[in-house]
Design a protein around this motif. Structure first.
Motif, PDB file in Angstrom:
ATOM      1  N   TYR A 188     -21.589   3.197  14.716  1.00  0.00           N
ATOM      2  CA  TYR A 188     -22.405   2.059  15.149  1.00  0.00           C
ATOM      3  C   TYR A 188     -21.508   0.825  15.246  1.00  0.00           C
ATOM      4  CZ  TYR A 188     -26.454   4.896  13.918  1.00  0.00           C
ATOM      5  OH  TYR A 188     -27.390   5.895  13.858  1.00  0.00           O
ATOM      6  N   MET A 189     -21.981  -0.169  15.959  1.00  0.00           N
ATOM      7  CA  MET A 189     -21.364  -1.485  15.852  1.00  0.00           C
ATOM      8  C   MET A 189     -21.535  -1.935  14.402  1.00  0.00           C
ATOM      9  SD  MET A 189     -22.744  -3.479  19.245  1.00  0.00           S
ATOM     10  CE  MET A 189     -24.417  -2.876  19.415  1.00  0.00           C
ATOM     11  N   ASN A 190     -20.653  -2.811  13.916  1.00  0.00           N
ATOM     12  CA  ASN A 190     -20.838  -3.337  12.565  1.00  0.00           C
ATOM     13  C   ASN A 190     -20.857  -4.861  12.627  1.00  0.00           C
ATOM     14  OD1 ASN A 190     -18.076  -4.519  11.574  1.00  0.00           O
ATOM     15  ND2 ASN A 190     -17.588  -2.625  12.686  1.00  0.00           N
ATOM     16  N   ILE A 191     -21.449  -5.479  11.597  1.00  0.00           N
ATOM     17  CA  ILE A 191     -21.726  -6.919  11.665  1.00  0.00           C
ATOM     18  C   ILE A 191     -20.439  -7.732  11.837  1.00  0.00           C
ATOM     19  CG2 ILE A 191     -22.786  -8.895  10.507  1.00  0.00           C
ATOM     20  CD1 ILE A 191     -24.902  -6.872  11.087  1.00  0.00           C
ATOM     21  N   ARG A 192     -19.402  -7.393  11.077  1.00  0.00           N
ATOM     22  CA  ARG A 192     -18.158  -8.179  11.161  1.00  0.00           C
ATOM     23  C   ARG A 192     -17.569  -8.144  12.566  1.00  0.00           C
ATOM     24  NH1 ARG A 192     -13.604  -8.638   6.752  1.00  0.00           N
ATOM     25  NH2 ARG A 192     -14.819  -9.358   4.997  1.00  0.00           N
ATOM     26  N   ILE A 194     -19.144  -7.410  15.297  1.00  0.00           N
ATOM     27  CA  ILE A 194     -20.059  -8.071  16.233  1.00  0.00           C
ATOM     28  C   ILE A 194     -19.733  -9.566  16.273  1.00  0.00           C
ATOM     29  CG2 ILE A 194     -22.467  -8.836  16.562  1.00  0.00           C
ATOM     30  CD1 ILE A 194     -23.357  -6.039  15.595  1.00  0.00           C
TER      31      ILE A 194
END
Lengths: 266, 379
Positions: A188-192, A194
Motif C-alpha cells: 500500500y501507499m504509506n503515510i510518510r 504520501i
C-alpha cells in the motif's frame, strides 16, 4: 545500480468502457487505475530497493493527469517519475509506444547494473508486447512472465512461469523482466511517502525532448505511425450467473450428469 | 472557503479505503464474533504510519495532521468501528498529550515506542464514580522521593488489556479539587500496575476495554506529564482532540451503513420493484446522505481548526455530537430497511447499530457535548 519500472494508467474495467469513433479507447471519459501487473513490477523494484538501497524510477506515457499515478507510486516508495507526454504520441499502438518509451529510457540512461521491470501485460489491450519490444529496442536481455527473482551480483535468477510449469533462467544485468501477479503482493501507499510524494523529482519528456532520438520518427509514432488498425471495438455481452454445485464428489458428478442430460448433451 | 482536500489528504483517503476494503472488511464480522483484538491489522497500520500518524517524524511518526488522522478513522470505521476506535484512541488520546505536553526526554522515550516500537497506547481518566464529572476521580499519586506511589483504579479503558503505555490522571493534592489533578505516563510493566476486569460490551467487540488497577504502583517522578496540578486542563484539551476522532468514527459508521443500505435496497425487490424505487426509501436515504455530508463538514472544520492552531473546543463538540447521533440514526434506519435480514448476523447492520451506540456515550456523552457547546455560546 538503479531500477526502471514502466507503468501504464488503464481504464478501470469495473466501470463503463467508452470507445472513440476511430475505435480507440476514450480514456478521458473513463475512471483509471494503475495497470495491475505493473504494480507487481513496482513491488519487485521496491523489494530490491529495500534490500540493496538502489533508486527506483517509474516511467509512464500518457496525458498530463497521469502524473497523479506517478505520485501514487512515489507514495509507495518510488524515488522519481518520468512522464512522457505529447500530442504526437497519442493513439500509439504497442510498436509505436515501445519506440517512444525506449527513446525516453535511453535518454535517461541505462547502466551496466540496471534492471528494467515491466508488467506482463496491460488489462486494456492484453497484448503483452510492450515489455519485450522495449527490450529489443534498448538492446537488453529479457525474460518474460517472471514469477520469482533472486539477485546475486550482476546475475539474476528468475522463475519464468509457463502454462504447464516453469523454467529457471539466469540473466545478467542490464536486463528487462516482465512480471506476473504471482511474483508478489503490491504494498500500500504509506503515510510518510504520501506526505513527501509531491516533493520527489518528476521529469516531463515531451516530443521536443525526444525528437532528436534515433527511435523517434513521426512515421512510426502516434496513431498515424502505428501499424495496428483497430477495426472495431465493442463490449462483449455479459455471461449469465453461473450455478454452484455443492456436495461430495459423487453427488456433484450426478448433478453435472443430470444437467448435461437435460440439455441433451449426453 | 475551500472544501477540497489537498492531494495528500485525497491520497491518504484512497490508501485507507483500499486497506479497509482488502484487510479490514474481510475480518470485521469475525472480529465482532470472537471479540479478538485485530492485532495483525493493527501491526500493519503501524507499518503504514497510521498508528502514530501525527507524531513528528524525528520520533518515528508520520508527521501528518489531525485531518489526516480523522480521515483514516473515518475510512476504517466504514467497515469496522472497533479498529477505528483502537486507532483513534492510540493517536488522539495517548500520542497527542505526549506530543503536546511531554518533555523532550519523555517524547524521545515514549513516542518511538508508540510508533516504530508498535506499542499500543491508552488513556485512563474515567473511574467508577467519575464519568461525565471527570474531576471527581479518587485515584491518588503521592510523591515519595524520586517516584510517585499511585493507588486507585480506572474503568472502561479503551485498548486496556493490549496497551503498554498509558496516560493516567490522578490526584496529587485532593485539597485543591481539579487543580490537584496531575497527568502521568505509566507503563504496564511498572510495579503495582495490573489489568482488572475485561468488559463484555454490547458492541465494539474487537476493541479491548478493561479496568486498570494501581496498587502502590511506582511511577518515576520524571513520568509526570506537564506540571503537577495541571492534569485536568491536559485531560480536557486531549478530549477536545479525541472528540474529532470519535466524530470520524461515527461518520464512518454512518457512511458505511448508508452504503450497505443503498446496495441492499437496489437489489431487494418487493411489490414488483426494488425497494430503492419507493419514495419512502429514497427520502430516508436522502436524509442519511444529508447528515453524512453535514457531519463531514463539521468534522473537517474541527480538524482544520486544530491543525491551524485555533481554539476548537466547540467545533470538536459539535462534530462529535452531530456525527455520533447521525451514526445511531443511520444505522437504526438502515437496519429497518433490511427488515428481518438486518436483525440477523448474516448482514453487518446489527453490528453497526450496536457499535454506533457507544459513540454517543464515550469521550463525553451527547449531553456533555451540549454542555460544552452551550458553554461556548456566551450564555
Amino acid at each position: 545500480m538503479k531500477i526502471i519500472v514502466t507503468v501504464k494508467q488503464v481504464p478501470d474495467t469495473s466501470g463503463k468502457v467508452a470507445v472513440n469513433a476511430d475505435g480507440t479507447l476514450d480514456r478521458a471519459s473513463m475512471q483509471t487505475i494503475i495497470n495491475p501487473d505493473d504494480l507487481n513490477a513496482v513491488e519487485a523494484a521496491l523489494q530490491l530497493k529495500d534490500e540493496l538501497g538502489c533508486k527506483v524510477i517509474a516511467f509512464t506515457m500518457g496525458p498530463p493527469p497521469a502524473e497523479g499515478m506517478l505520485r501514487e507510486l512515489m507514495a509507495m516508495g518510488v524515488d522519481e517519475g518520468v512522464l512522457i507526454t505529447a500530442r504526437e504520441f497519442g493513439g500509439s499502438d504497442t510498436y509505436a509506444t515501445s519506440q517512444i518509451i525506449a527513446a525516453a529510457i535511453d535518454t535517461y540512461g541505462v547502466d551496466q547494473d540496471d534492471i528494467v521491470f515491466s508488467g506482463r501485460q496491460a488489462i486494456d489491450g492484453d497484448t503483452a508486447q510492450v515489455g519485450p519490444q522495449l527490450a529489443e529496442k534498448l538492446g537488453l536481455e529479457q525474460v518474460s512472465y517472471v514469477g520469482a527473482i533472486e539477485k546475486d551480483g550482476d546475475t539474476i535468477k528468475v522463475r519464468r512461469m509457463l502454462e504447464d510449469g516453469y523454467m529457471t533462467i539466469k540473466v545478467k544485468t542490464p536486463c528487462l523482466l516482465t512480471c506476473v501477479k504471482e511474483l508478489n503482493t503490491p504494498r500500500y501507499m504509506n503515510i510518510r511517502d504520501i506526505l513527501s510524494a509531491y516533493d520527489k523529482p518528476l521529469q516531463v519528456m515531451t516530443y521536443e525532448t525526444l525528437k532528436n532520438h534515433p527511435l523517434i520518427d513521426k512515421t512510426t509514432i502516434g496513431l498515424t505511425g502505428s501499424p495496428t488498425n483497430i477495426f472495431k471495438s465493442f463490449t462483449p455481452p455479459q455471461k449469465g450467473v453461473g450455478t454452484m454445485l455443492t456436495g461430495d464428489s459423487k453427488s456433484v458428478a450426478t448433478q453435472v450428469a443430470d444437467v448435461l442430460a437435460k440439455k441433451h448433451i449426453i | 472557503m475551500d472544501f477540497n482536500l489537498s492531494k495528500q489528504h485525497q491520497m491518504i483517503r484512497k490508501m485507507m479505503a483500499s486497506f479497509t476494503e482488502n484487510e479490514i472488511k474481510p475480518i470485521a464480522a469475525e472480529t465482532d464474533r470472537t471479540c479478538e483484538f485485530p492485532r495483525e491489522n493493527i501491526e500493519k497500520l503501524f507499518d503504514l504510519g497510521v498508528m502514530g500518524i501525527c507524531v513528528p517524524q524525528q520520533y518515528g511518526g508520520s508527521g501528518s495532521d489531525a485531518l489526516a488522522s480523522a480521515i483514516c478513522v473515518e475510512e476504517i470505521s466504514k467497515q469496522c468501528a472497533s479498529t477505528g476506535d483502537i486507532v483513534a484512541t492510540h493517536n488522539g488520546l495517548c500520542c497527542d498529550p505526549i506530543i503536546n505536553y511531554g518533555t523532550e526526554e519523555q517524547k524521545a522515550k515514549y513516542l518511538p515506542m508508540l510508533t516504530t516500537g508498535h506499542k499500543v497506547g491508552a488513556f485512563a481518566l474515567t473511574e467508577p464514580n467519575a464519568g461525565s464529572d471527570a474531576s471527581k476521580g479518587q485515584t491518588e499519586a503521592r510523591l515519595e522521593g524520586d517516584h510517585y506511589v499511585m493507588n486507585g483504579s480506572k474503568i472502561f479503558i479503551t485498548n486496556g488489556y493490549v496497551a503498554e503505555v498509558f496516560v493516567v490522571f490522578a490526584m496529587t493534592d485532593k485539597s485543591k479539587g481539579t487543580k490537584g489533578i496531575s497527568a502521568f505516563i505509566v507503563e504496564k510493566d511498572f510495579p503495582g500496575f495490573s489489568i482488572g476486569k475485561h468488559e463484555e460490551k454490547m458492541g465494539l467487540h474487537g476493541s479491548p476495554t478493561a479496568e486498570i488497577v494501581f496498587q502502590d504502583c511506582i511511577v518515576p517522578k520524571e513520568n509526570l506529564l506537564g506540571k503537577e496540578g495541571r492534569g485536568f486542563p491536559i485531560a480536557m484539551a486531549t478530549l477536545d482532540g479525541g472528540r474529532i476522532g470519535i466524530a470520524a468514527q461515527g461518520l464512518g459508521l454512518a457512511e458505511g451503513a448508508l452504503a450497505e443500505a443503498i446496495a441492499y435496497t437496489k437489489g431487494r425487490v418487493q411489490f414488483g420493484k426494488p425497494i430503492s424505487k419507493f419514495q419512502n426509501t429514497q427520502f430516508t436515504l436522502a436524509d442519511m446522505e444529508l447528515g453524512c455530508e453535514a457531519g463531514r463538514l463539521l468534522m473537517y472544520q474541527a480538524a482544520m481548526a486544530k491543525d491551524a492552531g485555533k481554539r476548537y473546543t466547540k467545533e470538536a463538540a459539535m462534530a462529535k455530537l452531530f456525527c455520533t447521533e447521525h451514526a445511531m440514526k443511520t444505522t437504526t434506519k438502515a437496519l429497518q430497511m433490511f427488515g428481518g435480514y438486518g436483525y440477523t448476523k448474516d448482514y453487518p447492520m446489527e453490528r453497526m447499530m450496536r457499535d454506533a451506540k457507544i459513540t454517543e456515550i464515550y469521550e463525553g456523552t451527547s449531553e456533555v457535548q451540549r454542555i460544552v457547546i452551550s458553554a461556548n455560546m456566551g450564555l
